[in-house]
Design a protein around this motif. Sequence first.
Motif, short mmCIF file in Angstrom:
data_model
loop_
_atom_site.label_atom_id
_atom_site.label_comp_id
_atom_site.label_asym_id
_atom_site.label_seq_id
_atom_site.Cartn_x
_atom_site.Cartn_y
_atom_site.Cartn_z
N ARG A 229 0.92 -1.25 -0.08
CA ARG A 229 -0.07 0.02 -0.13
C ARG A 229 0.90 1.44 -0.01
O ARG A 229 0.46 2.22 -0.57
CB ARG A 229 -0.86 -0.11 1.21
CG ARG A 229 -2.12 -1.08 1.01
CD ARG A 229 -2.83 -1.42 2.31
NE ARG A 229 -3.59 -2.73 2.31
CZ ARG A 229 -3.71 -3.41 3.18
NH1 ARG A 229 -3.50 -2.95 4.44
NH2 ARG A 229 -4.41 -4.68 3.08
N SER B 146 0.36 -3.39 -8.30
CA SER B 146 0.84 -2.30 -7.47
C SER B 146 2.06 -2.07 -7.89
O SER B 146 2.77 -3.05 -8.56
CB SER B 146 0.90 -3.06 -6.03
OG SER B 146 1.88 -3.96 -6.04
N PRO C 156 -8.84 -2.76 -0.76
CA PRO C 156 -7.78 -1.74 -1.33
C PRO C 156 -7.52 -1.86 -2.68
O PRO C 156 -7.35 -3.01 -3.34
CB PRO C 156 -6.85 -1.82 -0.19
CG PRO C 156 -7.14 -2.48 0.82
CD PRO C 156 -8.21 -3.48 0.31
N ASP D 55 -4.33 -4.33 -3.67
CA ASP D 55 -4.21 -5.67 -2.75
C ASP D 55 -5.13 -6.40 -3.78
O ASP D 55 -5.72 -6.25 -4.86
CB ASP D 55 -5.10 -5.74 -1.59
CG ASP D 55 -4.39 -5.36 -0.47
OD1 ASP D 55 -3.27 -4.82 -0.86
OD2 ASP D 55 -4.74 -5.24 0.68
#
Length: 324
Positions: free
Chosen positions: A91, A152, A281, A284
Amino acid sequence: MKAIVTGAAGFIGFATTKELLKQGFEVVGVDNLNNYYSVSLKKARLEEINNNSSFRFVLADIANKEQVERAIGNEKNVDVIVHLAAQAGVRYSIENPSAYVSANVEGEVRIFEQALKFESCPPVVYASSSSVYGANRKIPFSEEDRVDDPVSVYAATKRAGELLARSYAHVHNLKTTGLRFFTVYGPWGRPDMAPWLFTDAILAGRPIKLFNYGKMQRDFTFIDDIVRGVMSVVQKIINEPEKVADIYNLGNNQPVQLLEFVAAIEQATGKKALTELCPMPPADVEKTYADISRAERDLDFHPTVSIRQGMASFVQWFKHYQGK
C-alpha cells in the motif's frame, strides 16, 4: 564460507543471518536502517547478532553505488550474496513509488554489478514476492504462470527485479535464484503487517479493519519455514548450482481466510477481536496461494508450522518485546 546479506536488519534478513551464523558462515550484513518502520526494531534485531565475532554490520544504501563499493567492495572470497534488502509494503507503494524503484530496481542492479566485480563472482539469492502474480486467476500460483499483470508498483518493481536477474544471467553468466515469498510472519516481524497490527489492536481493545469484508485469503508462511527454504537454496547454489532453478515459490501451500487468521490471534491472546468490515484496497489481491512443488522437488521444502502455532509464537514474542 562467507555470505553477504543485504537487508540484514530486516525481518527475513535478520532471521537468515542468524541461521547462516549458526551454520558456520562468516556474514557481512548491509542495511540502510531506513525509517519506513521502526528503526528501534531494526536495531534490536541487530543487537541479537552483533556480539557474534563472525558477523560484521555495515550501514549503507544499496541503491547508492559509492556506498555499496565502500561497504563490501573490498571483501574477499565471497561465496554467496543473499540479497534481501528492499522497500517493502504494497500500500505504501501508492504513496511513494520512487522509493520502490530506487531500492528494488536500482538497488538490485548495484548488487548484481558488485557481484560481477568480485573475483569469485558469487551467486546471488534474491528476494522476490508473491505479489508478482498480481491479478492472476489461476490457483495455486505456479512459477510457470505468466506474471505480467501487477496490481501495485511494489509488485511491478519485484517483477522488474526478476527480469533483471534473468538478463544478468544471460549476458554475464551470473548465477541468480529468486525467491517469491508468500506473506512471511513470525517473531521479529514487521509492524506494518497484519500479525503485528491485529495483535496490537486486539490486546489494546481497538477495532481491526478486515478488508474485502473479511474474505481475503493469504498463504501465511512462518519465518522458520522460510529460512529453511532460503538456506536450502544457499547451500545448493554454492555446491550444486546446476541443480537450482531461477525462481522458487516459498509459501505454506495452505491459504488462510482472514477470519481464521483473526481467530488464531484471539486464541493466542485470549481476547475477542472488535472488527470493522471494509472494501478491498486498490493495490491488494483477494487471494495468494503458492504451488510449492518445484521447491519440494529441488529443495526438500516442506512447511510445517500451522497458522495457530505460528501466531501463538508471534504473540508470545510480541508481548515480551512490548514489555521490554
